[in-house]
Motif scaffolding. Sequence first.
Motif, PDB file in Angstrom:
ATOM      1  N   VAL A  97       1.680 -12.645   2.583  1.00  0.00           N
ATOM      2  CA  VAL A  97       2.484 -12.509   1.369  1.00  0.00           C
ATOM      3  C   VAL A  97       3.933 -12.272   1.771  1.00  0.00           C
ATOM      4  O   VAL A  97       4.216 -11.474   2.674  1.00  0.00           O
ATOM      5  CB  VAL A  97       1.983 -11.344   0.489  1.00  0.00           C
ATOM      6  CG1 VAL A  97       3.008 -10.995  -0.595  1.00  0.00           C
ATOM      7  CG2 VAL A  97       0.644 -11.690  -0.153  1.00  0.00           C
ATOM      8  N   ILE A 123      -5.208 -11.441  -1.987  1.00  0.00           N
ATOM      9  CA  ILE A 123      -4.424 -12.560  -2.534  1.00  0.00           C
ATOM     10  C   ILE A 123      -5.170 -13.180  -3.706  1.00  0.00           C
ATOM     11  O   ILE A 123      -4.566 -13.544  -4.731  1.00  0.00           O
ATOM     12  CB  ILE A 123      -4.137 -13.604  -1.438  1.00  0.00           C
ATOM     13  CG1 ILE A 123      -3.303 -12.985  -0.309  1.00  0.00           C
ATOM     14  CG2 ILE A 123      -3.420 -14.814  -2.026  1.00  0.00           C
ATOM     15  CD1 ILE A 123      -3.044 -13.924   0.857  1.00  0.00           C
ATOM     16  N   TRP A 132      -1.672  -3.277   3.464  1.00  0.00           N
ATOM     17  CA  TRP A 132      -1.151  -4.548   3.954  1.00  0.00           C
ATOM     18  C   TRP A 132      -0.451  -4.346   5.289  1.00  0.00           C
ATOM     19  O   TRP A 132       0.206  -3.324   5.511  1.00  0.00           O
ATOM     20  CB  TRP A 132      -0.171  -5.142   2.945  1.00  0.00           C
ATOM     21  CG  TRP A 132      -0.832  -5.637   1.689  1.00  0.00           C
ATOM     22  CD1 TRP A 132      -2.142  -5.527   1.336  1.00  0.00           C
ATOM     23  CD2 TRP A 132      -0.174  -6.321   0.619  1.00  0.00           C
ATOM     24  NE1 TRP A 132      -2.357  -6.093   0.107  1.00  0.00           N
ATOM     25  CE2 TRP A 132      -1.173  -6.587  -0.356  1.00  0.00           C
ATOM     26  CE3 TRP A 132       1.132  -6.712   0.382  1.00  0.00           C
ATOM     27  CZ2 TRP A 132      -0.867  -7.249  -1.548  1.00  0.00           C
ATOM     28  CZ3 TRP A 132       1.443  -7.374  -0.803  1.00  0.00           C
ATOM     29  CH2 TRP A 132       0.441  -7.640  -1.752  1.00  0.00           C
ATOM     30  N   THR A 170      -3.457 -13.312  -7.458  1.00  0.00           N
ATOM     31  CA  THR A 170      -3.055 -14.605  -8.003  1.00  0.00           C
ATOM     32  C   THR A 170      -3.988 -15.179  -9.058  1.00  0.00           C
ATOM     33  O   THR A 170      -3.635 -16.143  -9.730  1.00  0.00           O
ATOM     34  CB  THR A 170      -2.957 -15.638  -6.867  1.00  0.00           C
ATOM     35  OG1 THR A 170      -4.246 -15.746  -6.228  1.00  0.00           O
ATOM     36  CG2 THR A 170      -1.917 -15.213  -5.840  1.00  0.00           C
ATOM     37  N   ASP A 181       7.484 -11.033   0.076  1.00  0.00           N
ATOM     38  CA  ASP A 181       7.960 -10.294  -1.083  1.00  0.00           C
ATOM     39  C   ASP A 181       9.490 -10.341  -1.119  1.00  0.00           C
ATOM     40  O   ASP A 181      10.155  -9.896  -0.181  1.00  0.00           O
ATOM     41  CB  ASP A 181       7.476  -8.841  -0.988  1.00  0.00           C
ATOM     42  CG  ASP A 181       7.650  -8.084  -2.294  1.00  0.00           C
ATOM     43  OD1 ASP A 181       8.669  -8.300  -2.973  1.00  0.00           O
ATOM     44  OD2 ASP A 181       6.780  -7.265  -2.625  1.00  0.00           O
ATOM     45  N   PHE A 218       2.535 -16.481  -1.649  1.00  0.00           N
ATOM     46  CA  PHE A 218       1.389 -16.323  -0.749  1.00  0.00           C
ATOM     47  C   PHE A 218       1.249 -17.550   0.136  1.00  0.00           C
ATOM     48  O   PHE A 218       1.703 -18.645  -0.197  1.00  0.00           O
ATOM     49  CB  PHE A 218       0.091 -16.074  -1.526  1.00  0.00           C
ATOM     50  CG  PHE A 218      -0.459 -17.290  -2.244  1.00  0.00           C
ATOM     51  CD1 PHE A 218      -1.239 -18.236  -1.584  1.00  0.00           C
ATOM     52  CD2 PHE A 218      -0.196 -17.490  -3.589  1.00  0.00           C
ATOM     53  CE1 PHE A 218      -1.750 -19.350  -2.235  1.00  0.00           C
ATOM     54  CE2 PHE A 218      -0.694 -18.609  -4.262  1.00  0.00           C
ATOM     55  CZ  PHE A 218      -1.465 -19.539  -3.584  1.00  0.00           C
ATOM     56  N   VAL A 238       3.402 -16.350  -6.342  1.00  0.00           N
ATOM     57  CA  VAL A 238       2.494 -15.531  -7.143  1.00  0.00           C
ATOM     58  C   VAL A 238       3.054 -15.516  -8.559  1.00  0.00           C
ATOM     59  O   VAL A 238       4.132 -14.963  -8.806  1.00  0.00           O
ATOM     60  CB  VAL A 238       2.391 -14.097  -6.582  1.00  0.00           C
ATOM     61  CG1 VAL A 238       1.516 -13.230  -7.487  1.00  0.00           C
ATOM     62  CG2 VAL A 238       1.842 -14.123  -5.159  1.00  0.00           C
ATOM     63  N   ARG A 275       7.043 -12.857  -5.473  1.00  0.00           N
ATOM     64  CA  ARG A 275       6.217 -12.935  -4.276  1.00  0.00           C
ATOM     65  C   ARG A 275       5.699 -14.350  -4.072  1.00  0.00           C
ATOM     66  O   ARG A 275       5.598 -15.127  -5.030  1.00  0.00           O
ATOM     67  CB  ARG A 275       5.018 -11.972  -4.366  1.00  0.00           C
ATOM     68  CG  ARG A 275       5.386 -10.501  -4.266  1.00  0.00           C
ATOM     69  CD  ARG A 275       4.179  -9.643  -4.559  1.00  0.00           C
ATOM     70  NE  ARG A 275       4.405  -8.248  -4.207  1.00  0.00           N
ATOM     71  CZ  ARG A 275       3.584  -7.261  -4.505  1.00  0.00           C
ATOM     72  NH1 ARG A 275       2.466  -7.506  -5.185  1.00  0.00           N
ATOM     73  NH2 ARG A 275       3.858  -6.020  -4.143  1.00  0.00           N
TER      74      ARG A 275
END
Length: 276
Positions: free
Chosen positions: A204, A236, A264, A240, A206, A180, A162, A178
Amino acid sequence: MANATPTGYDDDFLGIPLPLPRPVGDTAVRALTYPRFTVLLAPQRRLAAVTGVNIDGATLRDVARTGEWHLDARVPAAEQAGPSVYADNDLDRGHLVRRRDPGWGTAAEARAATEATFVYTNAAPQAGAFNQSKELWLGLEDHVLAYADTADHRVSVFTAPVLAPEDPEYRGVQIPRRFFKVAAWAASGDADPRLLRLEAAGFVLDQSDLIDTSQGALAVSRLGGFRTFQVPIADIEALTDVDFGPLVDADVLQPVAVRGESAWRPLRTADDVVLG
């Protein structure tokens, strides 16, 4: 080394048209094709904005790990996060398209395709600490392949960092906090098994808690951890600024009444993943 034609990501691989997701607006990217995968490189960030790979689980081969990391000669070195970013620190060169994902078909094809993944345009800095969450992240494609038992276990996977504007800078490269991943597959229609419908799941990873450049140097915490979530693909897309096209409506988490990070779904094991 055996050669494989670098045809790149195939939109029709699943039997349902699925274009490679692309950044929205006027974001400049370089489209780079490799055997069975494509990288859309964001030159200003020196990292991929999107990667897309086709995986044929029915003909995957377990080939030996061969290949050496190298710059892509088609792209100026200044547009790639090369070896100097990873030297003498706790950063890993994290494969975006996994080494084994394009490794299917004949033995020669599989070997050439896996070796092609060792290119810096297909790498992104990841904290070197290896824990259960990162193992889960690396195994998500395998979990989806095991589930997608139609269309000969074919899956298309899109992965990238990301590229947030506030990512911390280190050695001239902003380190993504992050990553994805969106996996897509074809499922048999409910009314007619011969008719396929698109299904997809988004995730995702992190690493924000692991990366610290506040003192002007990189510090990677060995006490923190990677956090992995299943996330609505619409989230997402918003995170992004990448257009995922039909994948948003194909999301197996749909319909989702509440979106945003508070909703999430945290993943601790593969059993926590919702695929249908």
